[in-house]
Design a protein around this motif. Structure first.
Motif, PDB file in Angstrom:
ATOM      1  N   ARG A 145      18.106 -25.807  42.499  1.00 18.36           N
ATOM      2  CA  ARG A 145      18.451 -24.574  43.227  1.00 18.36           C
ATOM      3  C   ARG A 145      19.776 -23.978  42.767  1.00 18.36           C
ATOM      4  O   ARG A 145      19.959 -22.776  42.782  1.00 18.36           O
ATOM      5  CB  ARG A 145      18.506 -24.838  44.725  1.00 18.36           C
ATOM      6  N   GLY A 146      20.695 -24.841  42.375  1.00 20.21           N
ATOM      7  CA  GLY A 146      22.016 -24.367  41.969  1.00 20.21           C
ATOM      8  C   GLY A 146      22.163 -24.189  40.471  1.00 20.21           C
ATOM      9  O   GLY A 146      23.259 -23.913  39.988  1.00 20.21           O
ATOM     10  N   ALA A 147      21.073 -24.343  39.735  1.00 21.83           N
ATOM     11  CA  ALA A 147      21.130 -24.270  38.278  1.00 21.83           C
ATOM     12  C   ALA A 147      21.642 -22.911  37.822  1.00 21.83           C
ATOM     13  O   ALA A 147      21.217 -21.876  38.294  1.00 21.83           O
ATOM     14  CB  ALA A 147      19.754 -24.539  37.680  1.00 21.83           C
ATOM     15  N   ARG A 148      22.574 -22.959  36.889  1.00 18.32           N
ATOM     16  CA  ARG A 148      23.117 -21.744  36.283  1.00 18.32           C
ATOM     17  C   ARG A 148      22.885 -21.818  34.782  1.00 18.32           C
ATOM     18  O   ARG A 148      23.789 -21.840  33.981  1.00 18.32           O
ATOM     19  CB  ARG A 148      24.620 -21.613  36.566  1.00 18.32           C
ATOM     20  N   GLY A 149      21.632 -21.910  34.418  1.00 23.00           N
ATOM     21  CA  GLY A 149      21.298 -22.039  33.010  1.00 23.00           C
ATOM     22  C   GLY A 149      20.448 -23.266  32.777  1.00 23.00           C
ATOM     23  O   GLY A 149      19.999 -23.929  33.708  1.00 23.00           O
ATOM     24  N   ASN A 150      20.245 -23.563  31.519  1.00 20.69           N
ATOM     25  CA  ASN A 150      19.347 -24.651  31.139  1.00 20.69           C
ATOM     26  C   ASN A 150      19.832 -26.025  31.594  1.00 20.69           C
ATOM     27  O   ASN A 150      19.027 -26.881  31.926  1.00 20.69           O
ATOM     28  CB  ASN A 150      19.149 -24.668  29.627  1.00 20.69           C
ATOM     29  N   SER A 151      21.129 -26.245  31.605  1.00 18.56           N
ATOM     30  CA  SER A 151      21.645 -27.579  31.912  1.00 18.56           C
ATOM     31  C   SER A 151      21.220 -28.050  33.296  1.00 18.56           C
ATOM     32  O   SER A 151      20.775 -29.183  33.459  1.00 18.56           O
ATOM     33  CB  SER A 151      23.173 -27.599  31.813  1.00 18.56           C
ATOM     34  N   GLY A 152      21.357 -27.201  34.295  1.00 16.62           N
ATOM     35  CA  GLY A 152      20.956 -27.580  35.647  1.00 16.62           C
ATOM     36  C   GLY A 152      19.465 -27.780  35.772  1.00 16.62           C
ATOM     37  O   GLY A 152      18.991 -28.682  36.466  1.00 16.62           O
ATOM     38  N   SER A 163      17.896 -31.522  36.742  1.00 15.13           N
ATOM     39  CA  SER A 163      17.151 -31.773  37.980  1.00 15.13           C
ATOM     40  C   SER A 163      15.991 -32.762  37.794  1.00 15.13           C
ATOM     41  O   SER A 163      15.786 -33.614  38.666  1.00 15.13           O
ATOM     42  CB  SER A 163      16.683 -30.467  38.617  1.00 15.13           C
TER      43      SER A 163
END
Length: 87
Positions: free
Chosen positions: A30-37, A41
């Motif tokens: 839910r808090g992903a700001r791009g590919n890394s998040g 997950s």
């Protein structure tokens, strides 16, 4: 799941590793700001799934993650990532 994180923020202990990992997976996605998040997950979801399997196999929820459980969790997370990419 959110209760597990709330307990840890309040200084209370949640011994259910699976619940905490599931909450982390949900928060990472839910808090992903791009590919890394988005990629992170499934790793947390893998930890949640592996601890759930360990709980059902042994009857008790693990309170710690040992090397074998972590390896199973990473394998599960990688399978989720590869599966999401159509592999």
């Amino acid at each position: 799941e959110a209760d597990a994180l709330r307990e840890s923020k309040d200084g209370r202990s949640s011994d259910d590793v699976g619940r905490v990992a599931a909450a982390l997976a949900q928060g990472a996605l839910r808090g992903a700001r791009g590919n890394s998040g988005v990629i992170l997950s499934p790793v947390f979801r893998g930890i949640a799934d592996a601890t759930a399997r360990a709980s059902s196999a042994g009857g008790n929820a693990p309170t710690e993650i040992d090397a074998a459980l972590l390896a199973a969790a990473f394998r599960s997370g990688v399978e989720l990532i590869v599966g999401s990419m159509g592999g």
